[in-house]
Write a protein that holds these residues in place. Structure first.
Motif, PDB file in Angstrom:
ATOM      1  N   CYS A 136       0.855  -1.183   0.000  1.00 19.22           N
ATOM      2  CA  CYS A 136       0.000   0.000   0.000  1.00 19.22           C
ATOM      3  C   CYS A 136       0.887   1.229   0.000  1.00 19.22           C
ATOM      4  N   VAL A 137       0.812   2.022  -1.054  1.00 22.20           N
ATOM      5  CA  VAL A 137       1.619   3.238  -1.074  1.00 22.20           C
ATOM      6  C   VAL A 137       0.838   4.434  -0.537  1.00 22.20           C
ATOM      7  N   ARG A 138      -0.474   4.318  -0.517  1.00 20.18           N
ATOM      8  CA  ARG A 138      -1.299   5.341   0.098  1.00 20.18           C
ATOM      9  C   ARG A 138      -2.413   4.631   0.820  1.00 20.18           C
ATOM     10  N   GLU A 139      -2.670   5.055   2.028  1.00 19.91           N
ATOM     11  CA  GLU A 139      -3.828   4.509   2.724  1.00 19.91           C
ATOM     12  C   GLU A 139      -4.327   5.589   3.655  1.00 19.91           C
ATOM     13  N   ALA A 140      -5.572   5.945   3.504  1.00 23.67           N
ATOM     14  CA  ALA A 140      -6.151   6.992   4.339  1.00 23.67           C
ATOM     15  C   ALA A 140      -7.635   6.709   4.423  1.00 23.67           C
ATOM     16  N   GLY A 141      -8.124   6.447   5.639  1.00 30.45           N
ATOM     17  CA  GLY A 141      -9.533   6.148   5.799  1.00 30.45           C
ATOM     18  C   GLY A 141      -9.907   4.922   4.995  1.00 30.45           C
ATOM     19  N   ILE A 198     -11.488  -5.474   1.738  1.00 33.91           N
ATOM     20  CA  ILE A 198     -12.339  -6.180   2.715  1.00 33.91           C
ATOM     21  C   ILE A 198     -12.006  -5.714   4.129  1.00 33.91           C
ATOM     22  N   GLU A 199     -10.717  -5.620   4.408  1.00 36.69           N
ATOM     23  CA  GLU A 199     -10.263  -5.196   5.746  1.00 36.69           C
ATOM     24  C   GLU A 199     -10.773  -3.770   6.043  1.00 36.69           C
ATOM     25  N   LEU A 200     -10.622  -2.871   5.076  1.00 35.23           N
ATOM     26  CA  LEU A 200     -11.057  -1.485   5.298  1.00 35.23           C
ATOM     27  C   LEU A 200     -12.584  -1.386   5.402  1.00 35.23           C
ATOM     28  N   ALA A 201     -13.286  -2.195   4.621  1.00 33.08           N
ATOM     29  CA  ALA A 201     -14.754  -2.141   4.648  1.00 33.08           C
ATOM     30  C   ALA A 201     -15.302  -2.656   5.976  1.00 33.08           C
ATOM     31  N   ARG A 202     -14.567  -3.561   6.615  1.00 31.46           N
ATOM     32  CA  ARG A 202     -14.988  -4.003   7.952  1.00 31.46           C
ATOM     33  C   ARG A 202     -14.991  -2.827   8.917  1.00 31.46           C
ATOM     34  N   THR A 203     -14.010  -1.944   8.754  1.00 27.30           N
ATOM     35  CA  THR A 203     -13.905  -0.783   9.647  1.00 27.30           C
ATOM     36  C   THR A 203     -14.852   0.339   9.233  1.00 27.30           C
ATOM     37  N   TYR A 204     -14.885   0.640   7.922  1.00 27.21           N
ATOM     38  CA  TYR A 204     -15.561   1.860   7.472  1.00 27.21           C
ATOM     39  C   TYR A 204     -16.897   1.607   6.785  1.00 27.21           C
ATOM     40  N   GLY A 205     -17.205   0.361   6.495  1.00 25.17           N
ATOM     41  CA  GLY A 205     -18.464   0.058   5.816  1.00 25.17           C
ATOM     42  C   GLY A 205     -18.305  -0.070   4.316  1.00 25.17           C
ATOM     43  N   VAL A 206     -17.456   0.769   3.748  1.00 20.69           N
ATOM     44  CA  VAL A 206     -17.160   0.690   2.320  1.00 20.69           C
ATOM     45  C   VAL A 206     -15.674   1.001   2.153  1.00 20.69           C
ATOM     46  N   ALA A 207     -15.070   0.438   1.123  1.00 19.29           N
ATOM     47  CA  ALA A 207     -13.676   0.763   0.832  1.00 19.29           C
ATOM     48  C   ALA A 207     -13.461   0.724  -0.669  1.00 19.29           C
ATOM     49  N   TRP A 208     -12.582   1.580  -1.138  1.00 15.93           N
ATOM     50  CA  TRP A 208     -12.240   1.659  -2.570  1.00 15.93           C
ATOM     51  C   TRP A 208     -10.715   1.580  -2.647  1.00 15.93           C
ATOM     52  N   VAL A 209     -10.210   0.542  -3.251  1.00 20.18           N
ATOM     53  CA  VAL A 209      -8.763   0.332  -3.338  1.00 20.18           C
ATOM     54  C   VAL A 209      -8.355   0.248  -4.800  1.00 20.18           C
ATOM     55  N   TYR A 248     -13.629  10.200   5.042  1.00 21.88           N
ATOM     56  CA  TYR A 248     -13.163   8.820   4.871  1.00 21.88           C
ATOM     57  C   TYR A 248     -12.532   8.547   3.505  1.00 21.88           C
ATOM     58  N   GLY A 249     -12.642   9.491   2.580  1.00 23.07           N
ATOM     59  CA  GLY A 249     -12.071   9.271   1.250  1.00 23.07           C
ATOM     60  C   GLY A 249     -13.088   8.760   0.258  1.00 23.07           C
ATOM     61  N   VAL A 250     -13.964   7.892   0.725  1.00 22.65           N
ATOM     62  CA  VAL A 250     -15.036   7.381  -0.128  1.00 22.65           C
ATOM     63  C   VAL A 250     -16.274   7.248   0.746  1.00 22.65           C
ATOM     64  N   ALA A 251     -17.438   7.380   0.165  1.00 19.33           N
ATOM     65  CA  ALA A 251     -18.678   7.178   0.910  1.00 19.33           C
ATOM     66  C   ALA A 251     -19.716   6.579  -0.021  1.00 19.33           C
ATOM     67  N   ILE A 305     -10.616  12.325  -4.804  1.00 24.78           N
ATOM     68  CA  ILE A 305      -9.498  12.012  -5.701  1.00 24.78           C
ATOM     69  C   ILE A 305      -8.147  12.210  -5.014  1.00 24.78           C
ATOM     70  N   GLY A 306      -8.089  13.174  -4.107  1.00 23.15           N
ATOM     71  CA  GLY A 306      -6.830  13.476  -3.416  1.00 23.15           C
ATOM     72  C   GLY A 306      -6.259  12.316  -2.614  1.00 23.15           C
ATOM     73  N   ARG A 307      -7.096  11.309  -2.329  1.00 24.92           N
ATOM     74  CA  ARG A 307      -6.563  10.134  -1.628  1.00 24.92           C
ATOM     75  C   ARG A 307      -5.765   9.244  -2.558  1.00 24.92           C
ATOM     76  N   PHE A 308      -5.925   9.471  -3.861  1.00 26.45           N
ATOM     77  CA  PHE A 308      -5.294   8.597  -4.855  1.00 26.45           C
ATOM     78  C   PHE A 308      -4.120   9.290  -5.536  1.00 26.45           C
ATOM     79  N   MET A 309      -4.311  10.540  -5.881  1.00 30.82           N
ATOM     80  CA  MET A 309      -3.227  11.329  -6.469  1.00 30.82           C
ATOM     81  C   MET A 309      -3.566  12.801  -6.330  1.00 30.82           C
ATOM     82  N   ASP A 310      -2.595  13.649  -6.629  1.00 23.94           N
ATOM     83  CA  ASP A 310      -2.828  15.092  -6.579  1.00 23.94           C
ATOM     84  C   ASP A 310      -3.974  15.442  -7.532  1.00 23.94           C
ATOM     85  N   PRO A 311      -5.023  16.086  -7.029  1.00 22.27           N
ATOM     86  CA  PRO A 311      -6.197  16.343  -7.875  1.00 22.27           C
ATOM     87  C   PRO A 311      -5.876  17.165  -9.135  1.00 22.27           C
TER      88      PRO A 311
END
Lengths: 361, 361
Positions: free
Chosen positions: A80-85, A109-120, B115-118, B283-289
């Motif tokens: 993971c080079v970026r992970e936030a929320g 899956i791991e992030l969605a357990r915590t936050y409900g949804v995750a986009w990787v 959270y970055g995504v919702a 988008i900022g969670r993935f790269m500079d917007p």
């Protein structure tokens, strides 16, 4: 694209364990660790089990060639080079796409357990085989799974255009259905997948009108000339727009390749810098998961029992055929055409691994 | 000021402010608060501005009828009934869908900032007009927006079936592109939208083959008989599967209606219990917007400048036409057919609100 083979056209049934051990041994010969090779082999042959025949062991020679040519890294450090929320970006270090996307799916899956949804998202990835395999990973965890990817080559023109600048960028969606087969949609945004066209070419069968057009927009049905043409998107401008949106979200947003950059990569035989995305969604944040799957089953039953279109056979529920094939192939073996078996025999000679015929149940 | 565009084509140009004040006044007469009416009027006429003519003021008579019949609640208390981490479920209290989905989109944007995504779903909602309007809301906030909805009526059969049990369940995707028009895809999962078919019927134009089939799968091209037929999904089983997946995620998972339940609701003229979903992604969670939008623009330029298909005119980028129409209609007014203007005049008599012709710029 699902391609079912007939029993009478020169096929052999191979136990999936034999396929998996063959793939794993071949990948070890290409420099993968035993653990990575075994993991990739399972993901590759899962596509064969569920019937996505164009995206399983059929692709092994292509992966082996790329690993030997150095355009895929056999010993990637996937991280993971970026992970936030609830979001993350996975850098695949140019490893096999299967390993990269499975890593991303586990993270989602791991992030969605915590936050409900995750986009990787993934970057520096490679071809990952069948999208259904990754959409099914959150489903195994009781979640909704969504997968989308930028195809490695541009075979489709943007709507109104005559230059292939878009991939057949697929999307897969997995939705738990309790005890029944999950809903498992896995579709290219083109009418026909490149795999289906390759298969027609292999069998010398004419391409249906509506699959491929030439640069003047005229139907191209000669499978041998398919390479000159462009795949048509589903729903015209609709599929073209979906492919573009997937390309921007699974590719550009992750720092992965898209559009003309893909052509440059192909020309220079460079690392593909493929991009994919995986979304995992925890159903329990929306409603009781058991009530959800019960309602899904009720609706699927309604569809299944509804009036069939004359001549169509049965109402098609995405995922049902995959589950049926999976059970059948686990029991009976995976059908491989003689042409593919011969290719894999060549590979076994080449890599000095035991041939399929020497592995057996 | 109301201006006629061309004397011979039965179109009048109406300033958007006149449309919006008309819609707002009409909704107040139906019992909405001034604030809700103004907000809904802006969302409704935004569809007219961007050219989704079948989903703007064209639908006002239908909303007014439902509000007067009591099947839409004019004074809803829209609220989050579940919120946990990056997900939420919005209960629309049977209010106008526009208000409910805008509420959900604002919530999604707020959660995505954290959270970055919702992913926010709606239940007890209603028809919300044009999906593009809601996918554009996160875009305004510099985010990616995704919207999907269960259609209120089932017009499409599941693939292989002959009973209309699926809606044309649309999906919209908005992607920022910096200074240029955002990518703004808004598509039904059917080849043609119900609105497009209504429009053909209104104009007495034959339906193209591939839009609608009868219960035997035969093409149905008589627009007057479209109601007997079923819309075809984009890409055959692909669009059917997409529609099903959207229906389960935007409908069932939110506790909203889907499948046979929709038919029962229509039969009993009950509240529609529509469901929608909105995803917002930072988008900022993935790269500079800024780097993202610059790369998107570069790729869109590549597509735009690529070779056109002979006869196609130009390469189609989703969202460009909407932005162009928006600017043109802001300046020149929204073109309304005389048939629609006459309907709205009837409505103004009926509700005792000032007619469009009496509202000037």
């Amino acid at each position: 694209m699902v391609t079912e083979m007939n029993a009478d056209d020169g096929i052999q049934r191979i136990p999936v364990e034999a396929l998996a051990s063959f793939v794993s041994d071949a990948l070890v010969k290409c420099g993968l660790s035993a653990a990575d090779a075994a993991a990739a082999a399972e993901l590759i042959t899962e596509a064969d089990l569920i019937g996505v025949d164009t995206h399983g062991i059929f692709r092994l020679p292509q992966y082996v060639n790329a690993l030997r040519a150095g355009t895929i890294n056999p010993v990637p450090r996937i991280s993971c080079v970026r992970e936030a929320g609830a979001t993350a970006v996975v850098d695949g270090d140019n490893g096999l796409g299967h390993l990269v996307v499975a890593f991303a799916a586990r993270k989602a899956i791991e992030l969605a357990r915590t936050y409900g949804v995750a986009w990787v998202g993934t970057r520096n990835s490679n071809h990952a085989g069948a999208g259904a395999v990754y959409a099914a990973m959150p489903v195994e965890a009781g979640m909704v799974g969504i997968y989308a990817a930028v195809s490695g080559s541009n075979l489709m023109a943007p709507w109104g255009g005559a230059e292939p600048l878009l991939g057949t960028n697929p999307i897969a969606v997995g939705i738990p259905a309790g005890e029944g087969a999950p809903v498992l949609l896995d579709i290219a945004t083109s009418v026909a997948s490149f795999g289906a066209i390759k298969n027609h070419a292999l069998q010398g069968k004419a391409l249906p009108v509506g699959w491929v057009v030439d640069r003047n927009g005229q139907p191209l049905t000669d499978p041998a000339r398919a390479g000159e043409g462009m795949l048509l998107p589903i729903g015209g401008h609709k599929g073209s727009g979906l492919s573009l949106a997937i390309g921007l979200l699974a590719g550009v947003m992750n720092g992965a390749a898209f559009g003309r950059d893909l052509s440059a990569i192909a020309r220079d035989a460079k690392a593909s810098n493929s991009g994919q995305l995986v979304i995992a969604l925890d159903i329990g944040r929306f409603m009781d998961p058991a009530a959800f799957t019960a309602t899904v089953r009720r609706h699927l039953d309604d569809l299944r029992r509804s009036a069939p279109m004359p001549g169509a056979g049965a109402v098609r529920i995405p995922g049902e055929g995959r589950e049926r094939r999976r059970q059948e192939r686990l029991a009976q073996g995976v059908p491989l055409s003689n042409a593919l078996t011969a290719k894999l025999d060549d590979l076994s000679d080449d890599l000095q691994v035991r041939p399929l015929s020497a592995r057996g149940a």
